[in-house]
Design a protein around this motif. Structure first.
Motif, mmCIF file in Angstrom:
data_model
loop_
_atom_site.group_PDB
_atom_site.id
_atom_site.type_symbol
_atom_site.label_atom_id
_atom_site.label_comp_id
_atom_site.label_asym_id
_atom_site.label_seq_id
_atom_site.Cartn_x
_atom_site.Cartn_y
_atom_site.Cartn_z
ATOM 1 N N LEU A 1 0.836 -1.198 0.000
ATOM 2 C CA LEU A 1 0.000 0.000 0.000
ATOM 3 C C LEU A 1 0.875 1.254 0.000
ATOM 4 O O LEU A 1 0.555 2.249 -0.666
ATOM 5 C CB LEU A 1 -0.917 -0.005 1.216
ATOM 6 N N LYS A 2 1.985 1.207 0.711
ATOM 7 C CA LYS A 2 2.904 2.345 0.738
ATOM 8 C C LYS A 2 3.442 2.643 -0.653
ATOM 9 O O LYS A 2 3.524 3.810 -1.067
ATOM 10 C CB LYS A 2 4.055 2.061 1.705
ATOM 11 N N ASP A 3 3.819 1.590 -1.395
ATOM 12 C CA ASP A 3 4.290 1.785 -2.770
ATOM 13 C C ASP A 3 3.194 2.357 -3.651
ATOM 14 O O ASP A 3 3.441 3.223 -4.500
ATOM 15 C CB ASP A 3 4.787 0.464 -3.351
ATOM 16 N N ALA A 4 1.977 1.862 -3.460
ATOM 17 C CA ALA A 4 0.850 2.343 -4.269
ATOM 18 C C ALA A 4 0.604 3.829 -4.028
ATOM 19 O O ALA A 4 0.384 4.595 -4.978
ATOM 20 C CB ALA A 4 -0.407 1.540 -3.934
ATOM 21 N N GLU A 5 0.655 4.245 -2.792
ATOM 22 C CA GLU A 5 0.446 5.657 -2.471
ATOM 23 C C GLU A 5 1.573 6.516 -3.029
ATOM 24 O O GLU A 5 1.350 7.651 -3.452
ATOM 25 C CB GLU A 5 0.307 5.821 -0.959
ATOM 26 N N SER A 6 2.786 5.969 -3.042
ATOM 27 C CA SER A 6 3.920 6.681 -3.621
ATOM 28 C C SER A 6 3.738 6.858 -5.126
ATOM 29 O O SER A 6 4.037 7.922 -5.689
ATOM 30 C CB SER A 6 5.220 5.924 -3.337
ATOM 31 N N ILE A 7 3.239 5.821 -5.793
ATOM 32 C CA ILE A 7 2.983 5.908 -7.234
ATOM 33 C C ILE A 7 1.954 6.991 -7.526
ATOM 34 O O ILE A 7 2.126 7.814 -8.442
ATOM 35 C CB ILE A 7 2.491 4.546 -7.775
ATOM 36 N N GLU A 8 0.877 7.019 -6.739
ATOM 37 C CA GLU A 8 -0.170 8.016 -6.959
ATOM 38 C C GLU A 8 0.364 9.437 -6.755
ATOM 39 O O GLU A 8 -0.066 10.375 -7.426
ATOM 40 C CB GLU A 8 -1.345 7.741 -6.030
ATOM 41 N N GLU A 9 1.292 9.578 -5.848
ATOM 42 C CA GLU A 9 1.842 10.897 -5.556
ATOM 43 C C GLU A 9 2.859 11.354 -6.596
ATOM 44 O O GLU A 9 2.941 12.551 -6.905
ATOM 45 C CB GLU A 9 2.510 10.876 -4.178
ATOM 46 N N CYS A 10 3.611 10.402 -7.174
ATOM 47 C CA CYS A 10 4.776 10.771 -7.991
ATOM 48 C C CYS A 10 4.651 10.485 -9.483
ATOM 49 O O CYS A 10 5.552 10.861 -10.252
ATOM 50 C CB CYS A 10 6.027 10.054 -7.461
#
Length: 206
Positions: free
Chosen positions: A124-133
């Motif tokens: 989930l942390k990676d997914a949120e990072s993708i959405e942000e970047c």
């Protein structure tokens, strides 16, 4: 991204794609155009609902991150190397794809394209990072016009109702190649959806 100058490609007809064994793609079809894509999926921590990422491509079709393999295809590892590069260029995400993430390959003899498909569960942390970047990626907004999450699994009956409503409308969109089949196959392989929801998704493809 499957951008090929000088050619107007129609990849959206799923019936034009024939599943082939990987050894055939690496030998008899190695001189054809090779592309690779990956379904990145994840679970949330609250209700264990599952999501996947799709992107709006330059040609208006919906698809998974990935694109043309420029390298000489000699092994699945060479495909993976190209796929990891494409994912970084399109959505600004560094990830490690493994042989275990390989699902299957398809061939479109009309377009002379071999398409390799992978699926990888991310945190989930990676997914949120993708959405942000992802809008800082090299290919945004030229080849990739944006990325968004779609629901692919849920734990509760109430959420299942919304998932089926989503599927009924969303699957009417125009997708690249076999994306709709790929979503269903991954959900079945990793038991992401309930059998009831899976059958509902399949029924929308009839």
């Amino acid at each position: 991204m499957d951008s090929m100058s000088g050619h107007e490609l129609d990849e959206s007809n799923a019936s034009d794609w024939e599943q082939i064994p990987l050894p055939k793609a690496l030998s008899k079809l190695r001189d054809e155009t090779q592309v690779a894509h990956c379904m990145l999926w994840f679970r949330t921590t609250q209700s264990h609902n599952a999501f996947s990422f799709l992107q709006l491509r330059f040609d208006g079709l919906l698809g998974f991150p990935g694109g043309v393999v420029d390298e000489d295809i000699t092994s699945i590892e060479s495909i993976i190397d190209a796929l990891q590069r494409e994912i970084h260029e399109e959505i600004n995400f560094e990830t490690t794809i493994s042989v275990d993430d390989y699902i299957y390959s398809f061939y479109n003899k009309n377009l002379r394209i071999v398409s390799h498909f992978f699926a990888k569960q991310i945190t989930l942390k990676d997914a949120e990072s993708i959405e942000e970047c992802h809008m800082k990626a090299r290919d945004f907004p030229h080849e990739s016009l944006g990325l968004f999450r779609i629901p692919i699994g849920c734990s509760y009956n109430r959420d299942s109702y919304y998932l089926r409503r989503f599927a009924k409308n969303f699957l009417r969109q125009k997708f690249s190649g076999n994306v709709k089949k790929q979503i269903i196959d991954v959900c079945e392989k990793f038991k992401i959806m309930s059998s009831h929801d899976l059958n509902f998704f399949k029924a929308q493809l009839q």
